[in-house]
Design an enzyme around this catalytic site. Structure first.
Site: not given
Lengths: 74, 250
Positions: B139, B153, B157, B186
């Site tokens: 997620s 988005y 999620k 990330v």
């Protein structure tokens, strides 16, 4: 009866590994819970095209009763 | 000798989005932990590159687009019984809502949410997940943080988390666990592509929100391994935030 047992084992996870016979008092099995009840109702609706109320299933003494109940609604 | 609860020896795991980013890192982490890994992705060449670099033997790759029903049907037929499923495939689209076109919004919701549900449903209907198995979904912290330009988005999620909570309860009868991991930013090809076009100032401001800086795919892959291992035997229906401290930093 064989088909009903196959359908129960294939669709109700809680009953997957339980040995079921026509005489099994399924609603009093230790594995039986609210999710098993919901799965059974959904399986009956999908496989047999009939809707059965939870109280009616709870009143079944064994799988013979359940099969009779299903057939009475078809 | 005590069993290594973090080992994946003897387990078969299926990882979507396995050709890059978090999926690729998870494939490596699981293979290093002893699992037999099956990766899926859209690009055969990239999948083959990852496959060739995985430690151990018996791994395989399935070329598949999870937004395509026929591909889902095919991979379900080809997959063996699984002990683990890590759903890492996803997409993002960066545009303020009033400037977003509907096709883009639908594509994000379809890829991140609807196809997640569709693939999971197919896996469980065919009883592809062994008893005692584990399903883990990537997620995002953006499920609970508002980030301008990412409305679809964020919604996808958040939806995924709601879905997985219910899945966890429904699968408990088979002792199958289901959890989400919510990464912060990330550095992956997907997030790098999403930040293209953003000003240097805005990127710096975003980085400043991360006390430990941005993450790398390996940071998330370690959690994927944990959720697929017996170490997480009693963990289900939960969300694990891994964000370098971003969520609670003020």
């Amino acid at each position: 009866m064989e088909t009903l047992i196959e359908n129960l084992k294939a669709n109700v996870d809680a009953l997957e590994d339980v040995e079921l016979t026509a005489q099994t008092d399924f609603v009093h099995l230790p594995q039986w819970d609210s999710l098993a009840l919901l799965s059974t109702m959904a399986m009956i609706a999908s496989e047999y095209g009939v809707n059965i109320e939870s109280q009616a299933i709870a009143g079944c003494k064994n799988l013979v009763d359940l099969e009779t109940l299903i057939n009475s609604k078809r | 000798m005590q069993k290594d609860l973090f080992s994946l020896e003897g387990k078969t795991v299926f990882i979507t989005g396995g050709s890059s980013g978090i999926g690729e890192a998870s494939a490596h982490e699981c293979a290093n932990a002893g699992a037999r890994v099956i990766i899926s992705g859209r690009n055969r060449e990239r999948l083959d590159d990852v496959l060739a670099s995985l430690k151990g033997e018996g791994h395989s790759a399935l070329v598949a687009d999870i937004t395509c029903d026929a591909d889902i049907e095919r991979i379900i037929k080809e997959l063996p019984a699984l002990d683990g499923f890590a759903h890492c495939a996803g997409m993002t689209m960066n545009a303020l809502l009033k400037f977003s076109n509907w096709q883009d919004i639908e594509a994000v919701l379809d890829t991140n949410l609807l196809c997640t549900i569709k693939l999971s449903q197919a896996l469980i209907k065919q009883r592809k997940i062994n008893k005692g198995g584990s399903m883990v979904y990537i997620s995002s912290v953006l499920a609970s943080v508002a980030f301008p330009g990412l409305s679809a988005y964020c919604a996808s999620k958040a939806g995924m988390q709601g879905f997985v909570r219910v899945l966890a309860v429904e699968m408990a009868a088979r002792q199958v666990r289901a959890n989400t991991i919510s990464p912060g930013s990330v550095q992956t090809p997907m997030t790098q592509a999403a930040s293209e076009g953003r000003s240097e100032e805005s990127i710096k401001a975003d980085l400043a929100k991360y006390p430990l800086g941005y993450g790398v795919p390996q940071d998330i892959a370690c959690a994927v391994r944990y959720f697929l291992a017996d170490a997480s035997r009693w963990v289900t229906g939960t969300d694990f935030v891994i964000d370098g401290g971003m969520l609670h930093y003020r």
